[in-house]
Scaffold this motif. Structure first.
Motif, PDB file in Angstrom:
ATOM      1  N   ILE A   1      88.459  35.793   9.833  1.00  0.00           N
ATOM      2  CA  ILE A   1      89.488  35.944   8.805  1.00  0.00           C
ATOM      3  C   ILE A   1      90.330  37.179   9.115  1.00  0.00           C
ATOM      4  O   ILE A   1      91.556  37.170   8.986  1.00  0.00           O
ATOM      5  N   GLY A   2      89.664  38.255   9.579  1.00  0.00           N
ATOM      6  CA  GLY A   2      90.394  39.484   9.957  1.00  0.00           C
ATOM      7  C   GLY A   2      91.432  39.192  11.029  1.00  0.00           C
ATOM      8  O   GLY A   2      92.583  39.603  10.915  1.00  0.00           O
ATOM      9  N   ILE A   3      91.039  38.414  12.060  1.00  0.00           N
ATOM     10  CA  ILE A   3      91.965  38.102  13.162  1.00  0.00           C
ATOM     11  C   ILE A   3      93.116  37.230  12.651  1.00  0.00           C
ATOM     12  O   ILE A   3      94.284  37.472  12.971  1.00  0.00           O
ATOM     13  N   ILE A   4      92.769  36.241  11.830  1.00  0.00           N
ATOM     14  CA  ILE A   4      93.806  35.324  11.336  1.00  0.00           C
ATOM     15  C   ILE A   4      94.830  36.072  10.465  1.00  0.00           C
ATOM     16  O   ILE A   4      96.038  35.931  10.628  1.00  0.00           O
ATOM     17  N   VAL A   5      94.303  36.908   9.558  1.00  0.00           N
ATOM     18  CA  VAL A   5      95.212  37.652   8.680  1.00  0.00           C
ATOM     19  C   VAL A   5      96.026  38.638   9.526  1.00  0.00           C
ATOM     20  O   VAL A   5      97.213  38.858   9.282  1.00  0.00           O
ATOM     21  N   ARG A   6      95.380  39.203  10.549  1.00  0.00           N
ATOM     22  CA  ARG A   6      96.067  40.140  11.432  1.00  0.00           C
ATOM     23  C   ARG A   6      97.265  39.461  12.102  1.00  0.00           C
ATOM     24  O   ARG A   6      98.342  40.033  12.204  1.00  0.00           O
ATOM     25  N   LEU A   7      97.063  38.218  12.520  1.00  0.00           N
ATOM     26  CA  LEU A   7      98.167  37.468  13.139  1.00  0.00           C
ATOM     27  C   LEU A   7      99.319  37.303  12.146  1.00  0.00           C
ATOM     28  O   LEU A   7     100.485  37.446  12.508  1.00  0.00           O
ATOM     29  N   ALA A   8      98.941  37.007  10.891  1.00  0.00           N
ATOM     30  CA  ALA A   8      99.973  36.842   9.860  1.00  0.00           C
ATOM     31  C   ALA A   8     100.722  38.153   9.655  1.00  0.00           C
ATOM     32  O   ALA A   8     101.945  38.167   9.482  1.00  0.00           O
ATOM     33  N   VAL A   9      99.985  39.268   9.706  1.00  0.00           N
ATOM     34  CA  VAL A   9     100.620  40.581   9.507  1.00  0.00           C
ATOM     35  C   VAL A   9     101.519  40.916  10.709  1.00  0.00           C
ATOM     36  O   VAL A   9     102.623  41.424  10.542  1.00  0.00           O
ATOM     37  N   TYR A  10     101.043  40.557  11.934  1.00  0.00           N
ATOM     38  CA  TYR A  10     101.861  40.837  13.120  1.00  0.00           C
ATOM     39  C   TYR A  10     103.217  40.150  13.022  1.00  0.00           C
ATOM     40  O   TYR A  10     104.223  40.682  13.448  1.00  0.00           O
ATOM     41  N   SER A  11     103.226  38.950  12.438  1.00  0.00           N
ATOM     42  CA  SER A  11     104.486  38.214  12.349  1.00  0.00           C
ATOM     43  C   SER A  11     105.470  38.919  11.419  1.00  0.00           C
ATOM     44  O   SER A  11     106.638  38.593  11.383  1.00  0.00           O
ATOM     45  N   LYS A  12     104.995  39.889  10.661  1.00  0.00           N
ATOM     46  CA  LYS A  12     105.872  40.597   9.731  1.00  0.00           C
ATOM     47  C   LYS A  12     106.174  42.019  10.191  1.00  0.00           C
ATOM     48  O   LYS A  12     106.680  42.834   9.430  1.00  0.00           O
ATOM     49  N   GLU A  13     105.825  42.315  11.425  1.00  0.00           N
ATOM     50  CA  GLU A  13     105.975  43.676  11.932  1.00  0.00           C
ATOM     51  C   GLU A  13     107.393  44.219  11.713  1.00  0.00           C
ATOM     52  O   GLU A  13     107.587  45.321  11.206  1.00  0.00           O
ATOM     53  N   GLU A  14     108.380  43.391  12.079  1.00  0.00           N
ATOM     54  CA  GLU A  14     109.793  43.807  11.989  1.00  0.00           C
ATOM     55  C   GLU A  14     110.155  44.129  10.528  1.00  0.00           C
ATOM     56  O   GLU A  14     110.777  45.147  10.245  1.00  0.00           O
ATOM     57  N   GLU A  15     109.725  43.245   9.632  1.00  0.00           N
ATOM     58  CA  GLU A  15     110.041  43.429   8.210  1.00  0.00           C
ATOM     59  C   GLU A  15     109.393  44.705   7.662  1.00  0.00           C
ATOM     60  O   GLU A  15     109.999  45.426   6.874  1.00  0.00           O
ATOM     61  N   ILE A  16     108.166  44.961   8.107  1.00  0.00           N
ATOM     62  CA  ILE A  16     107.462  46.164   7.652  1.00  0.00           C
ATOM     63  C   ILE A  16     108.223  47.404   8.127  1.00  0.00           C
ATOM     64  O   ILE A  16     108.408  48.365   7.368  1.00  0.00           O
ATOM     65  N   GLN A  17     108.708  47.379   9.376  1.00  0.00           N
ATOM     66  CA  GLN A  17     109.482  48.515   9.910  1.00  0.00           C
ATOM     67  C   GLN A  17     110.730  48.740   9.056  1.00  0.00           C
ATOM     68  O   GLN A  17     111.054  49.866   8.707  1.00  0.00           O
TER      69      GLN A  17
END
Lengths: 228, 299
Positions: free
Chosen positions: B189-205
């Motif tokens: 679950i950590g890896i899967i959620v991490r992937l979801a978070v990576y897809s938002k990297e630009e938005e977080i920046q």
């Protein structure tokens, strides 16, 4: 307003990218940061934006020494600064309105206030009729204006721009410049890092030139000045 | 209030934008939950079967034919007074013979050589749930051996030892496998959620650049992580229940439980609650850690 004193920044031990940077920028001033690629213009803006910390020296912004700013205070400091990026950094799937409104949502404003301020700012950059379009569907020049609107919508006292005309042709660059001059006329301090010499010459504004890590100041069309 | 509406809008926007990623994350996490759930159900059923076998453990106190009624009554009372004893059941000589004949129906001729009834009467002594060790059985047996009127005392020591060893092994193996699977669930679950978070990297920046506080950035992503965890755990329960219902109609599966007093059962309500609580909790924890990397203030 903004005062750099004895600022050093390096990425390797005993090798400084910026050396003994000293200059002052007054409130409402329009200043260009120039220099060749890798001279340190972006590093200087990053320090001013609190993305990086200087190794030495002090930077006073509106009386606050940002070289000693706590990480938890950085978001609040950044609300005083609008940043315009060369690559725009927009959320392309969201509408023009949503992209600009985001800068006000972080301030927890009401929906009514957000609508009014975003509407006014989009009118200023000439995009009031495109507010419901996705940024993905805009031209490069229009995306740049959304970026300006987002930077200015909460009326920050300072706007920083890093190579803002890098992706624009000369005519659009001049239009961009005139927009920034309009914003400056409202009392905003503007700092633009660029290596677009034509734009600097057209603007006739003060220039801080970074060379070999040192800052040298002169008027845009004047002769080379003395180190600051 | 406005900010809360913004968080919910952002969460719904993100779900809509990343439909396939979210669905993929929910299904792949659900798959891991199904494996864990399948193991837990198997373990609980197996444990129940073995615990049921424990109820059959008895001490047989064989009585001499010459025992007087008062001695028999006294012995029964003394047995009942022992703190380990749950019940004492008297089986008469006649009943013993009847049971024996029933058990060896096909070998009726065995009884032809006997005149009368060679079997003794006896007490069937059951011990309480907490006193099921071989030592408890030996303790009672030793105490009453040689008492007046007692012919012999028997309890299957090897059977008791072996059953206790098997139950302890199932327990240890259960805890071990559950622990490994739980770590697997957390990691996946950590890896899967991490992937979801990576897809938002630009938005977080972008949010960082416009002065958003950590919590303003985190909140919608944590809500998303929690939702993802809840949905995957919920989906796994639905899938498990569907498989369980199907298997319960399937004769080879049902026959596994024949000969035991246990009927196959699904996850008990408290385990369903654990799944539904730990699902969102793991989703939130899974989102929290990768976010830290992007929320660093100074590069």
């Amino acid at each position: 307003m903004i005062q750099f004193s004895g600022v050093y920044k390096g990425y390797r031990p005993n090798h400084y990218h910026l050396k003994d940077i000293n200059f002052t920028i007054e409130k409402g001033e329009f200043v260009f940061l120039t220099g060749s690629s890798g001279a340190g213009k972006t590093t200087l803006l990053k320090i001013l934006f609190c993305e990086e910390r200087p190794d030495q020296g002090n930077i006073l912004v509106q009386g606050q020494n940002i070289a000693r700013l706590k990480p938890s205070a950085v978001p609040y400091y950044r609300r005083n600064i609008g940043f315009i990026f060369q690559d725009f950094r927009l959320i392309l799937q969201k509408t023009v309105f949503e992209n600009v409104a985001l800068a006000l949502r972080v301030l927890h404003l009401s929906q009514g206030e957000i609508r009014k301020k975003v509407g006014d700012t989009l009118a200023l950059v000439g995009l009031e009729f495109k507010k419901d379009l996705k940024c993905l569907d805009l031209s490069g020049g229009e995306q740049q204006r959304v970026c300006i609107a987002r930077a200015f919508v909460n009326r920050p006292p300072i706007i920083l721009a890093d190579e803002p005309t890098g992706n624009l042709d000369f005519d659009l660059s001049v239009h961009f410049l005139s927009l920034l001059k309009d914003i400056q006329a409202r009392g905003t301090t503007i700092i633009v890092a660029t290596h677009n010499r034509e734009l600097v010459e057209v603007a006739k504004k003060r220039v801080i030139h970074i060379k070999e890590g040192h800052a040298v100041s002169h008027a845009s069309q004047g002769k080379s000045g003395s180190p600051l | 209030m406005n900010t809360l509406i913004h968080f919910l809008k952002e969460f719904l926007y993100s779900l809509n934008q990343n439909k396939w990623l979210t669905l993929g994350a929910i299904f792949s996490s659900a798959f891991i939950w199904v494996i864990l759930g399948f193991f837990v159900i198997t373990y609980l059923n197996l444990f129940e079967i073995y615990s049921g076998l424990k109820e059959d453990l008895k001490i047989f106190v064989y009585l001499q034919d010459s025992i007087s009624t008062s001695d028999q009554k006294g012995l029964e009372n003394r047995l009942m007074e022992e703190k380990e004893v749950l019940s004492v059941n008297y089986v008469s000589k006649e009943k013993a013979l009847l049971d024996f004949r029933k058990a060896l129906k096909s070998k009726e001729d065995l009884f032809q050589d006997f005149d009368g009834n060679p079997l003794p009467s006896y007490f069937e002594v059951r011990l309480k749930q907490q006193f099921q060790s071989s030592e408890d059985f030996s303790g009672i047996a030793d105490k009453f051996k040689g008492n007046r009127g007692v012919e012999d005392i028997f309890f299957g020591k090897e059977w008791v030892d072996s059953l206790n060893r098997t139950i302890r092994f199932i327990q240890l193996m259960g805890i071990g496998i559950a622990l490994v699977l739980a770590i697997g669930v957390i990691t996946t679950i950590g890896i899967i959620v991490r992937l979801a978070v990576y897809s938002k990297e630009e938005e977080i920046q972008i949010l960082k650049y416009i002065g958003a506080t950590e919590w303003f950035i985190k909140a919608p992503l944590l809500i998303e992580g929690g939702f993802l965890g809840f949905m995957s755990a919920g989906l796994s329960l639905v899938l498990l229940y569907a498989v369980f219902l199907f298997l319960n109609q399937y004769p080879p599966f049902v026959s596994l439980f024949s000969g035991t007093s246990v009927k196959a059962f699904f996850l008990p309500p408290d385990f369903v609650a654990y799944f539904l609580i730990s699902g969102p909790l793991l989703g939130i924890i899974g989102s929290f850690f990768p976010l830290r990397k992007y929320l660093k203030t100074f590069s």
